[in-house]
Design a protein around this motif. Structure first.
Motif, mmCIF file in Angstrom:
data_model
loop_
_atom_site.group_PDB
_atom_site.id
_atom_site.type_symbol
_atom_site.label_atom_id
_atom_site.label_comp_id
_atom_site.label_asym_id
_atom_site.label_seq_id
_atom_site.Cartn_x
_atom_site.Cartn_y
_atom_site.Cartn_z
ATOM 1 N N LYS A 1 0.818 -1.210 0.000
ATOM 2 C CA LYS A 1 0.000 0.000 0.000
ATOM 3 C C LYS A 1 0.857 1.269 0.000
ATOM 4 C CE LYS A 1 -3.633 -2.646 0.460
ATOM 5 N NZ LYS A 1 -4.512 -2.890 -0.705
ATOM 6 N N VAL A 2 0.292 2.322 -0.564
ATOM 7 C CA VAL A 2 0.963 3.623 -0.559
ATOM 8 C C VAL A 2 1.235 4.042 0.882
ATOM 9 C CG1 VAL A 2 0.714 6.068 -1.104
ATOM 10 C CG2 VAL A 2 -0.061 4.341 -2.740
ATOM 11 N N ASP B 1 3.093 6.871 -4.085
ATOM 12 C CA ASP B 1 1.930 6.948 -4.971
ATOM 13 C C ASP B 1 2.465 7.292 -6.359
ATOM 14 O OD1 ASP B 1 -0.369 7.429 -6.374
ATOM 15 O OD2 ASP B 1 -1.249 8.802 -4.915
ATOM 16 N N TYR B 2 2.700 6.257 -7.170
ATOM 17 C CA TYR B 2 3.389 6.496 -8.446
ATOM 18 C C TYR B 2 2.580 7.355 -9.400
ATOM 19 C CZ TYR B 2 0.613 2.445 -10.072
ATOM 20 O OH TYR B 2 -0.403 1.572 -10.383
#
Length: 242
Positions: free
Chosen positions: A32-33, A79-80
């Protein structure tokens, strides 16, 4: 009967495998982010690889926008969609086996329209007779390739990409070709799907129409045809989902 090109096989390195596995976990949402990764030594032990491999792999993942490395704090999942770049887009495509959602593809096509539309406007105003001759020769070459029994759709996609890239270079812009090349790997996959569905003959006719319009300086007609083509390509890619 056309045959697919046989590509040279090479075994992935441990670093490649590590990056691939971590990217897969991040893209799938299993990591997860904001989640903090275990220390490098612990990751290396859990995955059965060297600490040096983990360290260099994390550096690469950070460059792609998948993780954030905070000195003295650790490595965190990024968060890409916020931290990423064009290279991240290609990485997402690669590590998800090019199973990309419609929102991302639509965004890519919007970017292509902005880039190629501007390239067409500039080309229509600045082209030389030699430019037109070069593009027409490329179209003839594509037609000859289609007639060759060794033709493959992967090779055909390469040639269509090269045509549009050549047009971008001839727009006399230093940035448009670089941006175009940045999404080459994904573009080739989408081109191949499009050519299989749309047909090589019709696609070649569209290239000829582009050149006819641009030779006359009619970039508006060329851009409209470009938009129609991108819309068709998008709908063909997701016709079962829409």
């Amino acid at each position: 009967m056309p045959v697919e090109n046989f590509e040279k096989l090479s075994a992935p390195t441990l670093k490649d495998l590590f990056i691939s596995k971590m990217a897969e976990l991040i893209i799938s949402g299993k990591l997860k982010v904001g989640e903090r990764l275990p220390p490098e030594r612990s990751l290396a032990e859990q995955m059965g690889i060297g600490k040096t491999v983990v360290h260099s792999g994390l550096q690469e993942l950070a460059r792609m926008g998948f993780v954030t490395i905070k000195p003295q704090s650790g490595v965190f999942i990024a968060d890409y969609m916020v931290t990423g770049n064009l290279e991240t887009f290609n990485a997402v495509a690669k590590y998800s086996n090019y199973n990309i959602g419609p929102d991302i593809i639509r965004g890519m096509f919007d970017m292509r329209y902005a880039m190629e539309g501007l390239a067409m406007e500039r080309f229509a105003a600045l082209h030389t007779d030699e430019d037109i001759k070069t593009l027409r020769e490329m179209i003839v070459g594509i037609g000859d390739y289609v007639s060759d029994e060794r033709m493959s759709y992967a090779g055909l996609a390469e040639r269509f990409f090269d045509f549009h890239n050549a047009l971008a270079r001839m727009s006399r812009s230093a940035i448009i070709p670089l941006t175009f090349n940045a999404v080459k790997s994904v573009s080739l996959v989408l081109w191949e799907k499009y050519l299989r569905n749309y047909g090589a003959g019709r696609a070649i006719d569209r290239l000829s129409y582009f050149v006819d319009c641009l030779e006359k300086g009619d970039s508006d007609a060329a851009c409209l045809e470009l938009k129609n083509g991108l819309d068709e390509q998008f709908n063909m890619s997701f016709k079962q989902q829409l």
